[in-house]
Design a protein around this motif. Structure first.
Motif, PDB file in Angstrom:
ATOM      1  N   THR A 143       0.842  -1.208   0.000  1.00 61.57           N
ATOM      2  CA  THR A 143       0.000   0.000   0.000  1.00 61.57           C
ATOM      3  C   THR A 143       0.879   1.261   0.000  1.00 61.57           C
ATOM      4  O   THR A 143       0.501   2.279  -0.568  1.00 61.57           O
ATOM      5  N   ILE A 144       2.065   1.175   0.590  1.00 56.97           N
ATOM      6  CA  ILE A 144       2.979   2.333   0.530  1.00 56.97           C
ATOM      7  C   ILE A 144       3.423   2.569  -0.921  1.00 56.97           C
ATOM      8  O   ILE A 144       3.510   3.719  -1.371  1.00 56.97           O
ATOM      9  N   ILE A 145       3.652   1.495  -1.660  1.00 62.05           N
ATOM     10  CA  ILE A 145       4.013   1.660  -3.079  1.00 62.05           C
ATOM     11  C   ILE A 145       2.882   2.398  -3.812  1.00 62.05           C
ATOM     12  O   ILE A 145       3.125   3.328  -4.592  1.00 62.05           O
ATOM     13  N   VAL A 146       1.643   1.983  -3.517  1.00 58.82           N
ATOM     14  CA  VAL A 146       0.497   2.639  -4.164  1.00 58.82           C
ATOM     15  C   VAL A 146       0.438   4.114  -3.757  1.00 58.82           C
ATOM     16  O   VAL A 146       0.220   4.997  -4.599  1.00 58.82           O
ATOM     17  N   PRO A 151       3.715  13.609  -6.882  1.00 58.65           N
ATOM     18  CA  PRO A 151       3.934  14.191  -8.214  1.00 58.65           C
ATOM     19  C   PRO A 151       5.197  13.651  -8.903  1.00 58.65           C
ATOM     20  O   PRO A 151       5.245  13.548 -10.123  1.00 58.65           O
ATOM     21  N   ASP A 152       6.211  13.283  -8.112  1.00 56.39           N
ATOM     22  CA  ASP A 152       7.461  12.784  -8.708  1.00 56.39           C
ATOM     23  C   ASP A 152       7.536  11.250  -8.672  1.00 56.39           C
ATOM     24  O   ASP A 152       8.633  10.669  -8.643  1.00 56.39           O
ATOM     25  N   ALA A 153       6.361  10.601  -8.698  1.00 55.33           N
ATOM     26  CA  ALA A 153       6.313   9.135  -8.548  1.00 55.33           C
ATOM     27  C   ALA A 153       7.185   8.408  -9.574  1.00 55.33           C
ATOM     28  O   ALA A 153       7.836   7.418  -9.253  1.00 55.33           O
ATOM     29  N   ASP A 154       7.211   8.931 -10.812  1.00 46.40           N
ATOM     30  CA  ASP A 154       7.966   8.197 -11.839  1.00 46.40           C
ATOM     31  C   ASP A 154       9.476   8.256 -11.598  1.00 46.40           C
ATOM     32  O   ASP A 154      10.224   7.478 -12.184  1.00 46.40           O
ATOM     33  N   GLN A 155       9.908   9.185 -10.716  1.00 48.95           N
ATOM     34  CA  GLN A 155      11.335   9.195 -10.370  1.00 48.95           C
ATOM     35  C   GLN A 155      11.629   8.318  -9.147  1.00 48.95           C
ATOM     36  O   GLN A 155      12.778   8.035  -8.832  1.00 48.95           O
ATOM     37  N   ILE A 156      10.577   7.912  -8.450  1.00 48.92           N
ATOM     38  CA  ILE A 156      10.774   7.122  -7.223  1.00 48.92           C
ATOM     39  C   ILE A 156      10.599   5.627  -7.516  1.00 48.92           C
ATOM     40  O   ILE A 156      11.311   4.793  -6.967  1.00 48.92           O
ATOM     41  N   LEU A 157       9.645   5.293  -8.385  1.00 49.68           N
ATOM     42  CA  LEU A 157       9.275   3.884  -8.583  1.00 49.68           C
ATOM     43  C   LEU A 157       9.731   3.355  -9.939  1.00 49.68           C
ATOM     44  O   LEU A 157       9.804   4.097 -10.917  1.00 49.68           O
ATOM     45  N   ASN A 158       9.984   2.045  -9.986  1.00 48.94           N
ATOM     46  CA  ASN A 158      10.340   1.402 -11.257  1.00 48.94           C
ATOM     47  C   ASN A 158       9.131   1.408 -12.198  1.00 48.94           C
ATOM     48  O   ASN A 158       7.993   1.259 -11.731  1.00 48.94           O
ATOM     49  N   PRO A 159       9.382   1.489 -13.523  1.00 53.17           N
ATOM     50  CA  PRO A 159       8.260   1.443 -14.464  1.00 53.17           C
ATOM     51  C   PRO A 159       7.454   0.150 -14.276  1.00 53.17           C
ATOM     52  O   PRO A 159       8.027  -0.930 -14.137  1.00 53.17           O
ATOM     53  N   LEU A 211       5.794  -0.909 -11.781  1.00 57.70           N
ATOM     54  CA  LEU A 211       5.629  -1.390 -10.397  1.00 57.70           C
ATOM     55  C   LEU A 211       4.275  -0.970  -9.805  1.00 57.70           C
ATOM     56  O   LEU A 211       3.563  -1.779  -9.203  1.00 57.70           O
ATOM     57  N   LEU A 212       3.930   0.300 -10.005  1.00 54.99           N
ATOM     58  CA  LEU A 212       2.708   0.824  -9.398  1.00 54.99           C
ATOM     59  C   LEU A 212       1.470   0.082  -9.927  1.00 54.99           C
ATOM     60  O   LEU A 212       0.647  -0.410  -9.152  1.00 54.99           O
ATOM     61  N   GLU A 213       1.360  -0.018 -11.257  1.00 60.26           N
ATOM     62  CA  GLU A 213       0.182  -0.638 -11.866  1.00 60.26           C
ATOM     63  C   GLU A 213       0.066  -2.099 -11.435  1.00 60.26           C
ATOM     64  O   GLU A 213      -1.014  -2.574 -11.076  1.00 60.26           O
ATOM     65  N   ALA A 214       1.192  -2.817 -11.455  1.00 60.94           N
ATOM     66  CA  ALA A 214       1.159  -4.244 -11.094  1.00 60.94           C
ATOM     67  C   ALA A 214       0.774  -4.417  -9.624  1.00 60.94           C
ATOM     68  O   ALA A 214       0.019  -5.335  -9.273  1.00 60.94           O
ATOM     69  N   THR A 215       1.274  -3.525  -8.772  1.00 60.15           N
ATOM     70  CA  THR A 215       0.957  -3.643  -7.335  1.00 60.15           C
ATOM     71  C   THR A 215      -0.528  -3.399  -7.093  1.00 60.15           C
ATOM     72  O   THR A 215      -1.185  -4.128  -6.341  1.00 60.15           O
ATOM     73  N   GLU A 216      -1.071  -2.378  -7.756  1.00 65.08           N
ATOM     74  CA  GLU A 216      -2.508  -2.103  -7.605  1.00 65.08           C
ATOM     75  C   GLU A 216      -3.321  -3.314  -8.065  1.00 65.08           C
ATOM     76  O   GLU A 216      -4.254  -3.750  -7.387  1.00 65.08           O
ATOM     77  N   ASP A 217      -2.967  -3.849  -9.237  1.00 61.68           N
ATOM     78  CA  ASP A 217      -3.710  -5.000  -9.778  1.00 61.68           C
ATOM     79  C   ASP A 217      -3.636  -6.190  -8.817  1.00 61.68           C
ATOM     80  O   ASP A 217      -4.627  -6.878  -8.582  1.00 61.68           O
ATOM     81  N   GLN A 234      11.391   7.043   5.919  1.00 62.90           N
ATOM     82  CA  GLN A 234      10.934   5.661   5.763  1.00 62.90           C
ATOM     83  C   GLN A 234       9.893   5.495   4.640  1.00 62.90           C
ATOM     84  O   GLN A 234       9.872   4.469   3.958  1.00 62.90           O
ATOM     85  N   PHE A 235       9.046   6.493   4.434  1.00 56.56           N
ATOM     86  CA  PHE A 235       7.999   6.379   3.410  1.00 56.56           C
ATOM     87  C   PHE A 235       8.643   6.150   2.038  1.00 56.56           C
ATOM     88  O   PHE A 235       8.408   5.143   1.370  1.00 56.56           O
ATOM     89  N   GLN A 236       9.510   7.068   1.653  1.00 57.78           N
ATOM     90  CA  GLN A 236      10.149   6.953   0.334  1.00 57.78           C
ATOM     91  C   GLN A 236      11.136   5.779   0.276  1.00 57.78           C
ATOM     92  O   GLN A 236      11.387   5.210  -0.783  1.00 57.78           O
TER      93      GLN A 236
END
Ligand SMILES: C[S@@+](CC[C@H](N)C(=O)[O-])C[C@H]1O[C@@H](n2cnc3c(N)ncnc32)[C@H](O)[C@@H]1O
Length: 286
Positions: free
Chosen positions: A15-18, A24-32, A34-40, A75-77
């Motif tokens: 849920t932290i990944i989500v 706003p800078d999510a694409d600089q923090i997360l791998n391409p 990752l977010l969509e797959a985690t939500e799914d 810790q969040f990031q």
């Protein structure tokens, strides 16, 4: 761990990944991807509903997580940085010839599912406690099985890693492998950590690597995450998943050497502290 229930901390990481995805800078923090797959995965495995997922993706939720950083600064990031570090190391090790990836205590991590089609010559394995592995398997089935991804339910507290892998026909103990223990070791008693490193050496071939994160201990040997350590430990304890193991960074090299691993700071790429944890790579000594 709560009897029969999916790991709360595994759910928290996902849920932290989500929530990081709402920055706003999510694409600089997360791998391409990752977010969509985690939500799914969270939805398909049934551990989070649509409404809760929508709430997790709000700015309010980001603010709540950021507000809690007073206890564990950064810790969040750091959870996003941890995923980036592990995936970077796994890709690097595949380039260096690894043909097996094993994620221990995989939780709702999606790396195996995302990388399996990209690397069809590599076999991906995940082990988690049955209470978490069960919903995960349901989610993966709904998202689309991968022929080279093997999900293995096993309580590593009750069954040895060697025995768990021996029962899987696809695992080869002589193959150059990568073992990932992301956010896992702190939940194990000290003797179980020692045993796990020895077993990892026994189930993997030459040039294998182990990628892991750990909580540092202070010079008196006690787990140390800053001035709120006592409160953090108490909060972990009441969630039913207490932190048990930590290590003084200066002792890590000798600790690993005794168990068949060479601390490999050259490969580290994630040096320094990230929130509560340190990130490390070790290579198998032949
Ligand atoms: C903090 S979560 C980390 C999940 C994942 N590695 C990540 O970072 O997204 C810890 C994971 O370790 C698993 N775990 C803890 N004790 C275990 C045990 N005895 N056997 C197997 N898995 C265990 C939990 O079920 C949980 O999924």
């Amino acid at each position: 761990m709560r009897e029969g229930k999916p790991s709360k901390t595994a759910l928290k990481v996902a849920t932290i990944i989500v929530a990081l995805g709402a920055k706003p800078d999510a694409d600089q923090i997360l791998n391409p991807g990752l977010l969509e797959a985690t939500e799914d995965l969270l939805l398909a495995s049934g551990v989070l509903g649509e409404k809760a997922l929508r709430w997790t993706k709000t700015q309010r939720m980001v603010s709540i997580y950021e507000a809690f950083d007073w206890m564990l600064p950064g810790q969040f990031q750091a959870i996003g940085e941890r995923k980036v570090f592990c995936e970077h190391q796994v890709r690097d090790a595949i380039s260096a010839g690894a043909t097996q990836i094993l994620v221990l205590g995989a939780g709702f991590d999606t790396m195996g599912w995302r990388l399996a089609p990209e690397f069809p010559h590599v076999s991906f394995f995940e082990i988690d406690h049955p209470a978490t592995a069960r919903p995960k398997a349901k989610g993966i089935a709904a998202m689309g099985q991968r022929d080279n991804l093997f999900l293995i339910p096993s309580d590593l507290g009750n069954r040895k890693l060697i025995d768990t892998l021996a029962a899987n026909n696809s695992w080869r103990s002589d193959a150059q492998s990568i073992i990932v223990a992301e956010g896992l070791l702190m939940y194990l008693p000290g003797d179980a950590v020692v045993d796990l490193f020895s077993q990892c050496a026994a189930v993997s071939g030459a040039k294998s690597r182990i990628i892991f994160t750990y909580i540092p201990a202070s010079t008196d040997g006690r787990l140390d995450v800053g001035k709120w350590t006592g409160l953090v430990l108490w909060l972990q304890k009441i969630t039913g998943e207490p932190w048990l193991w930590s290590m003084q960074p200066k002792n890590l090299t000798s600790f690993l050497a005794e168990l068949g691993w060479k601390n490999d700071p050259v490969l580290e790429g994630g040096a320094g502290r990230h929130g509560a944890e340190l990130y490390t790579v070790a290579t198998k000594e032949i």
